[in-house]
Design an enzyme around this catalytic site. Structure first.
Site, mmCIF file in Angstrom:
data_model
loop_
_atom_site.group_PDB
_atom_site.id
_atom_site.type_symbol
_atom_site.label_atom_id
_atom_site.label_comp_id
_atom_site.label_asym_id
_atom_site.label_seq_id
_atom_site.Cartn_x
_atom_site.Cartn_y
_atom_site.Cartn_z
ATOM 1 N N HIS A 70 16.299 22.028 18.793
ATOM 2 C CA HIS A 70 14.864 22.303 18.731
ATOM 3 C C HIS A 70 14.383 22.555 17.299
ATOM 4 O O HIS A 70 13.289 22.130 16.926
ATOM 5 C CB HIS A 70 14.504 23.480 19.656
ATOM 6 C CG HIS A 70 14.604 23.094 21.102
ATOM 7 N ND1 HIS A 70 15.380 23.769 22.012
ATOM 8 C CD2 HIS A 70 14.060 22.059 21.785
ATOM 9 C CE1 HIS A 70 15.290 23.182 23.193
ATOM 10 N NE2 HIS A 70 14.499 22.149 23.078
ATOM 11 N N ASP A 94 11.488 22.258 28.763
ATOM 12 C CA ASP A 94 12.275 23.486 28.663
ATOM 13 C C ASP A 94 11.652 24.477 27.687
ATOM 14 O O ASP A 94 12.074 25.624 27.609
ATOM 15 C CB ASP A 94 13.735 23.182 28.273
ATOM 16 C CG ASP A 94 13.801 22.388 26.976
ATOM 17 O OD1 ASP A 94 13.358 22.896 25.934
ATOM 18 O OD2 ASP A 94 14.280 21.244 27.011
ATOM 19 N N ASP A 162 9.790 14.902 22.639
ATOM 20 C CA ASP A 162 10.984 15.598 23.128
ATOM 21 C C ASP A 162 11.320 15.036 24.504
ATOM 22 O O ASP A 162 11.256 15.725 25.517
ATOM 23 C CB ASP A 162 10.693 17.102 23.198
ATOM 24 C CG ASP A 162 11.931 17.917 23.534
ATOM 25 O OD1 ASP A 162 13.040 17.356 23.562
ATOM 26 O OD2 ASP A 162 11.781 19.133 23.775
ATOM 27 N N SER A 163 11.629 13.756 24.511
ATOM 28 C CA SER A 163 11.864 13.061 25.777
ATOM 29 C C SER A 163 13.308 13.258 26.213
ATOM 30 O O SER A 163 14.155 13.667 25.426
ATOM 31 C CB SER A 163 11.637 11.573 25.569
ATOM 32 O OG SER A 163 12.569 11.097 24.625
HETATM 33 N N1 SAM Z 1 16.400 18.091 24.611
HETATM 34 C C1 SAM Z 1 16.337 17.056 25.469
HETATM 35 C C2 SAM Z 1 17.364 15.990 25.467
HETATM 36 O O1 SAM Z 1 17.435 15.196 24.562
HETATM 37 O O2 SAM Z 1 18.105 15.999 26.404
HETATM 38 C C3 SAM Z 1 15.027 16.726 26.046
HETATM 39 C C4 SAM Z 1 14.674 17.812 26.973
HETATM 40 S S1 SAM Z 1 13.181 17.876 27.749
HETATM 41 C C5 SAM Z 1 13.684 18.855 29.084
HETATM 42 C C6 SAM Z 1 12.770 16.284 28.315
HETATM 43 C C7 SAM Z 1 11.584 16.335 29.282
HETATM 44 O O3 SAM Z 1 10.834 15.128 29.191
HETATM 45 C C8 SAM Z 1 11.949 16.509 30.729
HETATM 46 O O4 SAM Z 1 11.543 17.775 31.181
HETATM 47 C C9 SAM Z 1 11.214 15.383 31.458
HETATM 48 O O5 SAM Z 1 10.654 15.768 32.688
HETATM 49 C C10 SAM Z 1 10.152 15.033 30.430
HETATM 50 N N2 SAM Z 1 9.622 13.673 30.568
HETATM 51 C C11 SAM Z 1 10.316 12.570 30.910
HETATM 52 N N3 SAM Z 1 9.498 11.500 30.941
HETATM 53 C C12 SAM Z 1 8.268 11.945 30.599
HETATM 54 C C13 SAM Z 1 7.008 11.309 30.462
HETATM 55 N N4 SAM Z 1 6.865 9.995 30.690
HETATM 56 N N5 SAM Z 1 5.947 12.067 30.078
HETATM 57 C C14 SAM Z 1 6.085 13.412 29.849
HETATM 58 N N6 SAM Z 1 7.262 14.061 29.989
HETATM 59 C C15 SAM Z 1 8.334 13.343 30.344
#
Ligand code: SAM
Length: 284
Positions: A70, A94, A162-163
């Site tokens: 982060h 998160d 942060d996808s």
């Molecule tokens: N640190 C991380 C990793 O690289 O593993 C990323 C963590 S973060 C929890 C990723 C988030 O992106 C998830 O909670 C997911 O639900 C969200 N997400 C996935 N696709 C998305 C989209 N199209 N628009 C907004 N959020 C999205």
């Protein structure tokens, strides 16, 4: 792609395996399990890493090492900008990225997360999310990041992607079309940073991304840093801007109290190993 999964033959023992890195997370306790409309959400308690969040079996965040990821996702972009007033975070349910953004004197930060269930679960088990969301500068939107940027009339000095990995709802957040739309909501002089995957495992994808990104942005660089629980341990990020050359930034703004990021780390993180440079060159 982190290629991790709860290995079914070990389900009874509750061991969560990251197949591509060989890491096992033994669950002292399974705190949360739910299939949302978008993905399977699991949070476990591990003796060494503390609470660990998995989405569709892929490790996203652990209490012990989330600060590497982060801090490196947020501070390179915000540290380069003299007055980052409006910041957009796409994904990041998160809450770690939002927490780091709010360490800067921003006026407003949007967290655009597609999955309400991730927010609910993380509010309960990762207390920094609730604290960040209660900051009056924070605004949560439950929406698809791609739709959000097509509809918003806001313009941002910094955008943090942060996808999750490029599978499921996140696949769209790694595509060329997404970046060209993202550029339209970036203020002139602004910076976009996006998590890009494992330095070693995703070499081919880095090459493909580099090819289209350098046509879109005057400055488009990869930087990298460790994340111990991500596959192979070294993680990549893209830094994109038409005005800010990260290699020539004179004054970097670093909030107090960080655990990993500092000026020396920032400058060093743009150095790339020979195999990575070679992969980018051969993708031209
Ligand atoms: N640190 C991380 C990793 O690289 O593993 C990323 C963590 S973060 C929890 C990723 C988030 O992106 C998830 O909670 C997911 O639900 C969200 N997400 C996935 N696709 C998305 C989209 N199209 N628009 C907004 N959020 C999205």
């Amino acid at each position: 792609m982190k290629n991790s999964a709860l290995s079914s033959d070990r389900k009874e023992a509750r061991e969560y395996q990251t197949t591509s890195s060989g890491l096992f997370f033994k669950a002292k306790k399974v705190l949360f399990e739910k299939k949302s409309a978008f993905q399977k959400i699991e949070i476990i308690e591990n003796d060494f890493y503390g609470r660990v969040l998995f989405l569709d079996g892929l490790v996203q965040t652990t209490e012990k090492d989330e600060f590497f990821y982060h801090e490196m996702l947020v501070h390179p972009a915000l540290g380069c900008l003299p007055h980052p007033e409006k910041v957009l975070i796409i994904g990041g349910g998160d809450g770690g990225a939002l927490r780091e953004v709010l360490k800067h004197p921003v006026r407003k930060a949007w967290l655009v997360e597609i999955d309400q269930e991730v927010i609910r679960a993380c509010e309960r088990y990762f207390p920094w999310l609730e604290a960040a969301l209660s900051d009056p500068r924070a605004e949560l939107a439950i929406a698809d990041g791609f739709d959000f940027i097509q509809k918003t009339s806001e313009r941002f000095e910094a955008i943090i992607v942060d996808s999750s990995d490029p599978v499921g709802p996140s696949a769209i957040l790694h595509a060329r079309d997404f970046y060209s739309k993202l550029k339209k909501v970036l203020k002139p002089g602004g910076v976009i940073v996006a998590q890009a995957g494992s330095q070693l495992l995703h070499l081919k994808e880095h090459g493909q991304k580099a090819r289209f990104l350098k046509k879109m942005f005057r400055y488009s660089s990869f930087y990298s840093a460790p994340v111990p629980t991500y596959p192979v341990g070294t993680w990549c990020y893209t830094f994109l801007s038409d005005r800010v050359d990260p290699l020539k930034v004179k004054k970097l703004r670093v909030p107090g109290g960080l655990k990993y990021f500092n000026e020396e780390i920032f400058r060093a993180s743009f150095a790339q190993p020979a195999f990575f440079q070679q992969a980018l060159r051969s993708s031209k």
